[in-house]
Design an enzyme around this catalytic site. Sequence first.
Site, PDB file in Angstrom:
ATOM      1  N   ASP A  28       0.824  -1.210   0.000  1.00 32.61           N
ATOM      2  CA  ASP A  28       0.000   0.000   0.000  1.00 32.61           C
ATOM      3  C   ASP A  28       0.859   1.262   0.000  1.00 32.61           C
ATOM      4  OD1 ASP A  28      -2.309  -1.487   0.169  1.00 32.61           O
ATOM      5  OD2 ASP A  28      -2.262  -1.535   2.346  1.00 32.61           O
ATOM      6  N   LYS A  50      -3.307   4.001  -3.235  1.00 28.31           N
ATOM      7  CA  LYS A  50      -3.899   5.138  -3.949  1.00 28.31           C
ATOM      8  C   LYS A  50      -2.887   5.766  -4.894  1.00 28.31           C
ATOM      9  CE  LYS A  50      -7.419   6.978  -0.891  1.00 28.31           C
ATOM     10  NZ  LYS A  50      -7.274   6.472   0.450  1.00 28.31           N
ATOM     11  N   MET A 166      -7.487   8.386  10.572  1.00 22.21           N
ATOM     12  CA  MET A 166      -8.205   8.767   9.339  1.00 22.21           C
ATOM     13  C   MET A 166      -9.219   9.889   9.520  1.00 22.21           C
ATOM     14  SD  MET A 166      -8.981   5.072   7.607  1.00 22.21           S
ATOM     15  CE  MET A 166      -9.423   4.162   9.064  1.00 22.21           C
TER      16      MET A 166
HETATM   17  N1  SAH Z   1      -3.119  -0.255   9.684  1.00 22.65           N
HETATM   18  C1  SAH Z   1      -2.648   1.082   9.918  1.00 22.65           C
HETATM   19  C2  SAH Z   1      -3.731   2.111   9.807  1.00 22.65           C
HETATM   20  C3  SAH Z   1      -4.310   2.235   8.439  1.00 22.65           C
HETATM   21  S1  SAH Z   1      -5.552   3.444   8.323  1.00 22.65           S
HETATM   22  C4  SAH Z   1      -1.970   1.124  11.291  1.00 22.65           C
HETATM   23  O1  SAH Z   1      -2.049   0.175  12.054  1.00 22.65           O
HETATM   24  O2  SAH Z   1      -1.336   2.117  11.592  1.00 22.65           O
HETATM   25  C5  SAH Z   1      -4.642   4.831   7.771  1.00 22.65           C
HETATM   26  C6  SAH Z   1      -4.573   5.872   8.858  1.00 22.65           C
HETATM   27  O3  SAH Z   1      -3.579   5.507   9.789  1.00 22.65           O
HETATM   28  C7  SAH Z   1      -4.152   7.242   8.389  1.00 22.65           C
HETATM   29  O4  SAH Z   1      -5.231   7.949   7.867  1.00 22.65           O
HETATM   30  C8  SAH Z   1      -3.651   7.862   9.667  1.00 22.65           C
HETATM   31  O5  SAH Z   1      -4.692   8.269  10.485  1.00 22.65           O
HETATM   32  C9  SAH Z   1      -2.998   6.673  10.320  1.00 22.65           C
HETATM   33  N2  SAH Z   1      -1.561   6.625  10.084  1.00 22.65           N
HETATM   34  C10 SAH Z   1      -0.880   5.681   9.438  1.00 22.65           C
HETATM   35  N3  SAH Z   1       0.441   5.948   9.452  1.00 22.65           N
HETATM   36  C11 SAH Z   1       0.575   7.099  10.132  1.00 22.65           C
HETATM   37  C12 SAH Z   1       1.691   7.884  10.508  1.00 22.65           C
HETATM   38  N4  SAH Z   1       2.940   7.553  10.167  1.00 22.65           N
HETATM   39  N5  SAH Z   1       1.462   9.007  11.238  1.00 22.65           N
HETATM   40  C13 SAH Z   1       0.224   9.373  11.591  1.00 22.65           C
HETATM   41  N6  SAH Z   1      -0.857   8.664  11.258  1.00 22.65           N
HETATM   42  C14 SAH Z   1      -0.695   7.544  10.543  1.00 22.65           C
END
Ligand code: SAH
Length: 510
Positions: A28, A50, A166
């Site tokens: 992803d 995306k 998100m």
């Molecule tokens: N599976 C992922 C989450 C996926 S949903 C996890 O466990 O982290 C995607 C959301 O995760 C983004 O919109 C944001 O809110 C958050 N996210 C992912 N990576 C991030 C990062 N490095 N810093 C801040 N938010 C993050």
Amino acid sequence: MGAGPGDPDLITVRARYLLDNCDAVVYDSLIPDELLVTLPVDVDLRYVGKKTGEHSLPQDEINNLLVRLASQGKRVVRLKGGDPFVFGRGAEEASYLQEHGIAYEIVPGITSGVAAPAYSGIPCTDRRDASYVMFLTGHKAVDKMLSSVPWDWVGGAKDGTLVIYMGVAEIPGIVEKLLAAGMPPDLPAAAIERGTVSTQRTVTSTLSELPAAVAEAHIRPPALFIIGKVVGYHDALSWYRDKPLFGVRVMVTRPSDQSAELYRELRELGAEVLAYPTIATIEDFRSDDWDALRKVTSEDRWAVFTSENGVRYFLKQWYATIGDIRDLRAYKVAAIGDGTARALHAANIAPDFARTTGTTAALADHMVAKFDLSQATIVRVRSNLSSERVEATLEKAGARVIPLQVYRNFPAKWSAATKTKLFANLPDVITFTSGAAAAGLAKNLTTDELQRLTNGATVVSIGPATTKRIESYGIKVGMESKIHTMTSIVEDLIARHHTNPLKRTPWSAG
Ligand code: SAH
């Protein structure tokens, strides 16, 4: 499996192992570049995230792709940001594999909701201030599951921590609901953008002022929100932002197989590494040259190394053609460059003559000045792009030179996804350690793209020959290393950043 939240070091040992032993990776958009570019070239990489202005591949197409690759007998890694089961649709994909009789395992990852606050000095729970934590999605109702957060109930949670994933577009509405449900307006709150990478930003405020603070700072996804008293620790515990190159995005163009240490060093210093190799290397075996080497009778023999790859491929081919390393004793060894020195050291070879700084051509000058080479036979270990000057200088001094090509450089071709990613997060610094790396970049971009990428960035060159080549593409070089090593480049960057921040745009850190 989970790739962790952004810092490539935050991948689990299990995930690393599987990545090192797979045939295909389906990934992803939030996967750290470094994890991907350092994989062997024959790994089948499939981007399903995306694209700019578009949506990711529909879920059923991803599911089908996984089944198709696995059915071809490939060992497939499905790499997801953070943890696959935390807002990651991991279970949907696993169910599909289950239905199709495909064996799988789930490797958890460090989720961003825990890691981003940790890199910002914010504990999710704390004995004094939060006895529970809730992970929530702020995404609006795209499907039923995501719309079902009971915000009015959540708003009653005063002594815990809310972590909202998100929610960048939705935060004003969410805050409104929480306040309406009775959450104190002065409760500390934070937004963390790009957590655990060097360009991470943290904005803190009170709950009621959070939407305005987020808008003012132009917080963009990926970002998450933390609401609760624990945000109060941010100022005191912000260990990450104190690193010398914190906030600086450094693009590294040299081949990834020579860059693992550099990537790490830059990251240790707090920089974000944009690993975009513009050239790649491949072994080149020339049996005629090795035949010539076998026939050498001179008493005075030298082997000259000018690169890390040269050492690596030479030793491999030596073992394949000649055999025992002890026969190398007949040769004196000369080396230039700190990478070359490290590669020799790794093979327990102590060079007879070495310079860790200076240009490749200068090594030959030094050798000629120091030794009588008139009776010498010199094996010059090289690639297709190595400077011919070394051979010329040594021959002028009376030596017989055998050029031994052990590897080739070729331009790395970037995919559209690679380019998109690069232009979404432009570098502050672009480093070139060879003219070929500059040529490789120019091959991948249009003139207009090249300008957009380099304007406003500090372009760094390892030496005069490289500078000349970079400038031939109309790119302005902002810094040239005096002693021509990557280590010195890194030191120069720290010094420059200290007095004159290496940022494209003024920027507030945290
Ligand atoms: N599976 C992922 C989450 C996926 S949903 C996890 O466990 O982290 C995607 C959301 O995760 C983004 O919109 C944001 O809110 C958050 N996210 C992912 N990576 C991030 C990062 N490095 N810093 C801040 N938010 C993050």
